[in-house]
Design a protein around this motif. Structure first.
Motif, PDB file in Angstrom:
ATOM      1  N   ILE A  30       0.852  -1.188   0.000  1.00  0.00           N
ATOM      2  CA  ILE A  30       0.000   0.000   0.000  1.00  0.00           C
ATOM      3  C   ILE A  30       0.888   1.238   0.000  1.00  0.00           C
ATOM      4  O   ILE A  30       1.841   1.332   0.783  1.00  0.00           O
ATOM      5  CB  ILE A  30      -0.928   0.002   1.226  1.00  0.00           C
ATOM      6  CG1 ILE A  30      -1.804  -1.257   1.224  1.00  0.00           C
ATOM      7  CG2 ILE A  30      -1.795   1.259   1.251  1.00  0.00           C
ATOM      8  CD1 ILE A  30      -2.510  -1.515   2.533  1.00  0.00           C
ATOM      9  N   PRO A  59      -4.314   4.198  -1.492  1.00  0.00           N
ATOM     10  CA  PRO A  59      -5.140   4.302  -0.277  1.00  0.00           C
ATOM     11  C   PRO A  59      -6.529   4.834  -0.587  1.00  0.00           C
ATOM     12  O   PRO A  59      -6.688   5.815  -1.321  1.00  0.00           O
ATOM     13  CB  PRO A  59      -4.352   5.276   0.597  1.00  0.00           C
ATOM     14  CG  PRO A  59      -2.951   5.203   0.089  1.00  0.00           C
ATOM     15  CD  PRO A  59      -3.063   4.947  -1.372  1.00  0.00           C
ATOM     16  N   SER A  60      -7.535   4.171  -0.041  1.00  0.00           N
ATOM     17  CA  SER A  60      -8.923   4.540  -0.310  1.00  0.00           C
ATOM     18  C   SER A  60      -9.699   4.670   0.993  1.00  0.00           C
ATOM     19  O   SER A  60      -9.464   3.916   1.939  1.00  0.00           O
ATOM     20  CB  SER A  60      -9.581   3.469  -1.185  1.00  0.00           C
ATOM     21  OG  SER A  60     -10.966   3.722  -1.339  1.00  0.00           O
ATOM     22  N   PRO A  63     -12.119   0.847   0.863  1.00  0.00           N
ATOM     23  CA  PRO A  63     -11.548  -0.287   0.128  1.00  0.00           C
ATOM     24  C   PRO A  63     -12.443  -1.533   0.261  1.00  0.00           C
ATOM     25  O   PRO A  63     -12.085  -2.534   0.872  1.00  0.00           O
ATOM     26  CB  PRO A  63     -10.196  -0.488   0.808  1.00  0.00           C
ATOM     27  CG  PRO A  63     -10.414  -0.044   2.207  1.00  0.00           C
ATOM     28  CD  PRO A  63     -11.428   1.076   2.148  1.00  0.00           C
ATOM     29  N   HIS A  74      -4.930   0.561   4.550  1.00  0.00           N
ATOM     30  CA  HIS A  74      -5.531   1.762   3.968  1.00  0.00           C
ATOM     31  C   HIS A  74      -5.832   2.784   5.067  1.00  0.00           C
ATOM     32  O   HIS A  74      -5.597   3.985   4.886  1.00  0.00           O
ATOM     33  CB  HIS A  74      -6.813   1.400   3.224  1.00  0.00           C
ATOM     34  CG  HIS A  74      -6.576   0.781   1.883  1.00  0.00           C
ATOM     35  ND1 HIS A  74      -6.783   1.458   0.705  1.00  0.00           N
ATOM     36  CD2 HIS A  74      -6.138  -0.451   1.520  1.00  0.00           C
ATOM     37  CE1 HIS A  74      -6.504   0.667  -0.326  1.00  0.00           C
ATOM     38  NE2 HIS A  74      -6.107  -0.504   0.148  1.00  0.00           N
TER      39      HIS A  74
END
Length: 272
Positions: A30, A59-60, A63, A74
């Motif tokens: 990540i 990164p969300s 996710p 994340h």
């Protein structure tokens, strides 16, 4: 057949693996996890240990296709900075200065396509591939048309639950295929592999694209099982992110080295 790649880095990596009679290790990390300097060092050391292709998770805030291990990663990056787009650009740009292996950007359409992130990193000649698991076929086609000339391959996902017509449509014109060994979220400890070889056979009968397999690959033994079945590479994600989370760097690099050894094929080169 290697000329089918848009990315020269991907073409060279594929050919070198073939010449060494081994499959590739695609390692998922990540962006900026656990922080920017450490994350860059971890990825560079992972390449030194044996990772052939880096799959960089963007990164969300949501996710939704990830399991708990990657979701926590994340979240760690979200806590570093509210502007994860800028953080991802800095991470990828600085990492490119450290490594010359292919880098795939992996994430959700909202975070990569809608934000224009893919275009900026393609323009900078930083990335070699895009993995967009939630993007419909028409979006993938449009993105591929846009970035193919910039040396970026769009990775298409296939799985065993696709019927033959859907599978044929998905692989048509593909340069790189990612075979999901099960459906569901990443990191599922209960994943099944009964149809692993069958999926490869179905895909290979329809396409000469590079085919890697992922989901549920946590050990060198699993890598050996996947790559001995013909896959061109094994994608490892949750097992690596878990070690980053625990700060087990020596163990991470040893696992990568063991997996790379397991990816060596006995006997003659596989014909494609």
């Amino acid at each position: 057949m290697s000329s089918r790649f848009h990315s020269n880095r991907m073409m060279n990596t594929y050919e070198m693996a073939r010449n060494r009679n081994e499959a590739m290790i695609v390692g998922y990390f990540i962006a900026a996890d656990p922080d920017l300097p450490q994350a860059i060092n971890i990825a560079a050391e992972a390449v030194a240990a044996g990772v052939d292709v880096l799959e960089i998770g963007v990164p969300s805030p949501n996710p939704f296709l990830e399991g708990n291990i990657i979701r926590r990663g994340h979240q760690r990056v979200q806590q570093l900075s509210p502007d994860t787009r800028d953080l991802t650009i800095r991470y990828c740009t600085q990492l490119r200065e450290r490594v010359d292996v292919p880098m795939w950007l992996m994430g959700y359409s909202q975070d990569i396509v809608d934000s224009g992130l893919y275009r900026e990193l393609a323009d900078k000649q930083v990335i070699d591939g895009l993995v967009l698991p939630d993007a419909p076929r028409n979006v993938l086609t449009e993105v591929e048309r846009e970035v193919g000339s910039q040396g970026v391959d769009v990775v298409r996902l296939v799985h065993s639950q696709m019927d033959q017509d859907e599978l044929r449509e998905t692989v048509s014109g593909a340069t790189v295929l990612y075979a999901q060994l099960y459906t569901g979220t990443t990191g599922d400890f209960l994943s099944q592999s009964n149809d692993l070889n069958q999926l490869y056979t179905r895909v290979r009968s329809l396409s000469e694209a590079m085919v890697v397999a992922g989901f549920g690959i946590r050990s060198a033994e699993r890598v050996r099982e996947v790559t001995s079945g013909g896959y061109d590479g094994a994608v490892v994600g949750s097992a690596y992110v878990a070690k980053v989370e625990r700060g087990e760097m020596d163990s991470l690099y040893q696992l990568i080295a063991d997996m790379k050894i397991a990816a060596r094929r006995p006997g003659k080169l596989l014909s494609k």
